[in-house]
Design an enzyme around this catalytic site. Structure first.
Site, PDB file in Angstrom:
ATOM      1  N   GLN A  70      37.376  35.362  50.950  1.00  0.00           N
ATOM      2  CA  GLN A  70      36.935  36.729  51.229  1.00  0.00           C
ATOM      3  C   GLN A  70      35.499  36.721  51.750  1.00  0.00           C
ATOM      4  O   GLN A  70      34.622  36.063  51.185  1.00  0.00           O
ATOM      5  CB  GLN A  70      36.997  37.589  49.970  1.00  0.00           C
ATOM      6  CG  GLN A  70      38.392  38.013  49.577  1.00  0.00           C
ATOM      7  CD  GLN A  70      38.383  39.059  48.479  1.00  0.00           C
ATOM      8  OE1 GLN A  70      37.472  39.116  47.658  1.00  0.00           O
ATOM      9  NE2 GLN A  70      39.413  39.899  48.446  1.00  0.00           N
ATOM     10  N   TYR A 122      33.605  49.509  50.357  1.00  0.00           N
ATOM     11  CA  TYR A 122      32.536  48.594  50.728  1.00  0.00           C
ATOM     12  C   TYR A 122      32.178  48.794  52.202  1.00  0.00           C
ATOM     13  O   TYR A 122      32.742  49.636  52.880  1.00  0.00           O
ATOM     14  CB  TYR A 122      32.938  47.156  50.397  1.00  0.00           C
ATOM     15  CG  TYR A 122      33.218  46.961  48.915  1.00  0.00           C
ATOM     16  CD1 TYR A 122      32.258  47.311  47.969  1.00  0.00           C
ATOM     17  CD2 TYR A 122      34.432  46.477  48.456  1.00  0.00           C
ATOM     18  CE1 TYR A 122      32.502  47.168  46.605  1.00  0.00           C
ATOM     19  CE2 TYR A 122      34.689  46.333  47.096  1.00  0.00           C
ATOM     20  CZ  TYR A 122      33.727  46.682  46.181  1.00  0.00           C
ATOM     21  OH  TYR A 122      33.971  46.561  44.844  1.00  0.00           O
ATOM     22  N   ARG A 161      41.346  43.422  54.244  1.00  0.00           N
ATOM     23  CA  ARG A 161      41.701  44.113  52.999  1.00  0.00           C
ATOM     24  C   ARG A 161      41.204  45.549  53.076  1.00  0.00           C
ATOM     25  O   ARG A 161      40.021  45.801  53.348  1.00  0.00           O
ATOM     26  CB  ARG A 161      41.082  43.410  51.792  1.00  0.00           C
ATOM     27  CG  ARG A 161      41.690  43.888  50.472  1.00  0.00           C
ATOM     28  CD  ARG A 161      41.108  43.160  49.272  1.00  0.00           C
ATOM     29  NE  ARG A 161      42.112  42.998  48.227  1.00  0.00           N
ATOM     30  CZ  ARG A 161      41.846  42.854  46.941  1.00  0.00           C
ATOM     31  NH1 ARG A 161      40.585  42.843  46.521  1.00  0.00           N
ATOM     32  NH2 ARG A 161      42.805  42.702  46.067  1.00  0.00           N
ATOM     33  N   ARG A 192      46.161  39.402  38.132  1.00  0.00           N
ATOM     34  CA  ARG A 192      46.016  39.395  36.678  1.00  0.00           C
ATOM     35  C   ARG A 192      47.215  38.734  36.003  1.00  0.00           C
ATOM     36  O   ARG A 192      47.088  38.142  34.925  1.00  0.00           O
ATOM     37  CB  ARG A 192      45.801  40.816  36.162  1.00  0.00           C
ATOM     38  CG  ARG A 192      44.383  41.327  36.395  1.00  0.00           C
ATOM     39  CD  ARG A 192      44.182  42.723  35.848  1.00  0.00           C
ATOM     40  NE  ARG A 192      44.927  43.716  36.607  1.00  0.00           N
ATOM     41  CZ  ARG A 192      45.034  44.998  36.283  1.00  0.00           C
ATOM     42  NH1 ARG A 192      44.459  45.448  35.176  1.00  0.00           N
ATOM     43  NH2 ARG A 192      45.714  45.830  37.036  1.00  0.00           N
ATOM     44  N   CYS A 241      45.247  45.122  30.007  1.00  0.00           N
ATOM     45  CA  CYS A 241      44.233  45.641  29.085  1.00  0.00           C
ATOM     46  C   CYS A 241      42.833  45.632  29.683  1.00  0.00           C
ATOM     47  O   CYS A 241      41.949  46.373  29.232  1.00  0.00           O
ATOM     48  CB  CYS A 241      44.242  44.834  27.786  1.00  0.00           C
ATOM     49  SG  CYS A 241      43.642  43.134  27.949  1.00  0.00           S
ATOM     50  N   GLU A 260      54.269  35.733   6.937  1.00  0.00           N
ATOM     51  CA  GLU A 260      53.789  37.090   7.193  1.00  0.00           C
ATOM     52  C   GLU A 260      54.325  38.009   6.095  1.00  0.00           C
ATOM     53  O   GLU A 260      55.533  38.028   5.825  1.00  0.00           O
ATOM     54  CB  GLU A 260      54.250  37.571   8.566  1.00  0.00           C
ATOM     55  CG  GLU A 260      54.094  39.056   8.826  1.00  0.00           C
ATOM     56  CD  GLU A 260      52.674  39.579   8.614  1.00  0.00           C
ATOM     57  OE1 GLU A 260      52.534  40.654   7.990  1.00  0.00           O
ATOM     58  OE2 GLU A 260      51.713  38.907   9.057  1.00  0.00           O
TER      59      GLU A 260
END
Length: 655
Positions: free
Chosen positions: A104, A176, A225, A327, A353, A420
């Protein structure tokens, strides 16, 4: 199972003269793994893990093309030939695994986050139009500077080709610099780069592409992009972006478009840079489809695509040619190879998350993942230590810390039994998934359960461990991961008011009055989520936060979106508050800066979100028995799932 389950995703694709083995892309994202702005061993190891895992294409993070582009401390820079050796090493490592590599090229324009020395730098943009998020007033770029910056893109691309990369990607997304020229609300120029015409607004990008083509050889890919919709106040919208892409494609077209959503310029738009779990999976796909259909150019789409099934659907339906699963690969670098082999149940699915990926970047730390602590730590944690002999290991506690510890120890060859006391695994993650827009957090339980199964851990649920059980089991080592319980602080009038804690609310164990005060000491997901849930259920809610805003301690995109929802629900937010006392119908607070009283009257229920207390009752018993002991997670000190899983990994590797 063969790759036939995902025939579109695992079909090769050609972009220009490049052919990639599949349609899975690790798109550009900040890692904080560079070494003083250079490509080093840590960043190479990070990307090589994704290449080994089967990614078709890796796009490296933003690299600054011009001295005026510096927007954080120690950024990666490609404005001199000093960058070439590091990129050469990276290209060699990635190409060994038959994976493509594209870099990039970046200039933020007015989107200045920080600087190299703490002073506010001069930012440049198409025009003197400030942004909303960083409160930056830019300086309009003079024509000679525009020409210099355009040339810097071409020079940087030449360096990337010299380093052996397959191409470059111009970052014109998220508001940007190139996007600032495209946006008529930002570009107020009256010269031939001016915002009054589409030709003027697209000229900057078109001339960058032309300069890159002129300075690089045949077969070197040039991507662009863009945000298909900036989803922001005064942001570029989808119709405008479609028109811009059509004109850009008509003259010196890029080899591909990489399509995302959102803008760095506003808080609302910035949420889409790394969309949290409340966003629908693949929600940006229609934006990619619009550009693909309008231009006929190969299109990559990115945005909450965390499973191969979703990527296959998007590609097969014609919404995109490739899918950014960034991710997803931070969470599981092997997602591509697992999907190709038909091992979809073994994929550690990203839950969106944002805590250790983009959250670490915003906090100034190297990237990682709450479910996969090895991410970003490949050089230190990539290989588990070899055991000298098989041991009998007892893990007490079936939350994320205990589950990870048990899996890690068993993967190394130990005989591991996990105890447990509840009838279900997951610990506090079972409660976290009950908060509004947090249901996907339960995926951490699913993923860790699969790790236990694959590692061969003996799981015993509904067993409260005591000294007799420990003696009967005769362990060589114990890992204690007993978690924590809600903290109930002492305060005057606690017995007079109807008081409950967050766990009781989420479990449905308490009747809640119409008027509620939520006393939030931790300023994390719990207080903000409980307040939202109660407001959704029709309660009148006041959220008193021991901090300067709700969600102060959590990742900003998650927090900001949550604050917006609280406002829509009519939740009254009281920042800078500590809980002081209560009586039958009032809650007494103190302003944390001056101790002045703040009284909430007409309160029927006080909900405590006051953090947690370690559950370490069994620790003393184990120490008295003289058995080797390791601790992990909240039983050491209450924190988050990220620390629990990381410490579980360390404990499992320590026995």
């Amino acid at each position: 199972m063969s790759q036939s389950r995902f025939p579109a995703l695992f079909s090769p694709i050609t972009i220009g003269n490049l052919t990639f083995r599949n349609r899975i892309v690790s798109t550009g994202h900040e890692t904080h793994l560079s070494e003083h702005g250079k490509i080093g061993d840590a960043l190479i190891a990070y990307h090589e893990a994704r290449a080994k895992g089967g990614a078709g294409l890796i796009v490296t993070e933003v690299a600054l093309v011009h001295p005026s582009a510096v927007f954080v401390a120690d950024p990666i820079r490609v404005d001199t030939d000093e960058c070439i050796p590091g990129y050469t090493r990276l290209a060699e490592a990635i190409h060994r695994h038959d994976t493509g590599l594209i870099a990039q090229l970046f200039h933020p324009g007015r989107e200045m986050l920080a600087s190299e020395d703490g002073t506010a730098p001069v930012s440049y943009s198409a025009s003197a139009v400030p942004n909303e998020r960083f409160h930056v007033m830019p300086r309009p770029m003079p024509l000679e500077m525009i020409a210099e910056v355009i040339a810097s893109y071409g020079d940087a691309a030449r360096r990337m080709q010299a380093a052996g990369l397959d191409g470059v990607e111009i970052v014109g997304s998220h508001g940007y610099l190139p996007a600032q020229f495209l946006n008529p609300h930002v570009n107020k120029r009256d010269d031939h780069y001016g915002g009054g015409t589409l030709a003027g607004r697209t000229r900057f990008i078109r001339e960058i592409i032309e300069d890159i083509r002129r300075k690089t050889g045949p077969g070197f890919a040039v991507g662009l992009r863009l945000s298909g919709d900036e989803m922001s106040h005064d942001g570029a919208d989808q119709p405008g972006m479609l028109d811009a892409c059509a004109l850009i494609s008509a003259d010196n077209a890029p080899d591909y478009f990489s399509v995302v959503a959102g803008s760095s310029a506003t808080l609302a738009g910035s949420v889409h840079i790394a969309p949290p779990m409340y966003q629908e999976a693949g929600y940006t796909a229609p934006l990619g489809q619009g550009i693909r259909e309008r231009t006929g150019i190969t299109t990559i789409v990115t945005g909450r695509i965390n499973q191969p099934q979703e990527a296959e659907r998007i590609i097969r339906s014609g919404q995109a040619d490739m899918c950014g699963m960034t991710r997803a690969m931070i969470c599981d670098p092997l997602i591509a190879s697992k999907a190709e082999a038909g091992r979809t149940d073994d994929i550690r699915a990203c839950i969106g998350c944002n805590q250790a990926c983009i959250g670490h970047f915003h906090a100034g730390y190297p990237i990682s993942c709450i479910q996969n602590p090895v991410s970003g730590r490949e050089l230190r944690l990539g290989e588990a230590p070899v055991i000298s002999g098989r041991r009998r290991v007892m893990v007490i506690g079936g939350g994320p810390a205990g589950m990870k510890a048990a899996a890690a120890a068993a993967e190394r060859g130990h005989a591991v039994t996990l105890f447990e006391r509840d009838t279900q695994l997951g610990g506090q993650a079972r409660l976290a998934q009950l908060l509004p827009h947090r249901a996907e957090f339960g995926g951490i339980i699913t993923n860790l359960t699969r790790e236990l199964d694959l590692a061969g851990v003996d799981v015993r649920k509904g067993v409260a461990v005591d000294a007799d059980i420990i003696r009967d089991h005769r362990p060589d080592a114990i890992i204690l991961a007993a978690g924590a319980t809600p903290r109930w602080p002492d305060f005057e009038g606690r017995d007079d008011m109807h008081v409950v804690d967050a766990w009781q609310v989420l479990r449905g164990e308490a009747k809640i009055g119409k008027s509620v005060v939520v006393a939030d000491w931790r300023a994390d997901w719990i207080g903000i989520g409980v307040a939202e849930r109660l407001a959704q259920n029709g309660h009148s809610v006041r959220l008193a936060v021991n901090g300067y805003m709700p969600g102060q301690t959590i990742q900003m995109y998650v927090r900001d979106a949550g604050i917006g929802r609280l406002h829509s629900l009519g939740v009254e937010t009281l920042p800078y508050m500590r809980l002081f006392g209560a009586d039958e119908d009032s809650v007494y607070l103190q302003h944390i800066m001056n101790d002045e009283p703040v009284i909430c009257e007409g309160v029927e229920t006080l909900v405590l979100c006051q953090g947690h207390t370690p559950d370490n009752a069994i620790e003393g018993i184990v120490r008295d028995l003289g058995i080797e002991l390791h601790l992990a997670g909240d039983c050491i000190a209450p924190r988050t799932a990220e620390e629990a899983v990381l410490e579980g990994l360390h404990a499992g590797r320590a026995v």
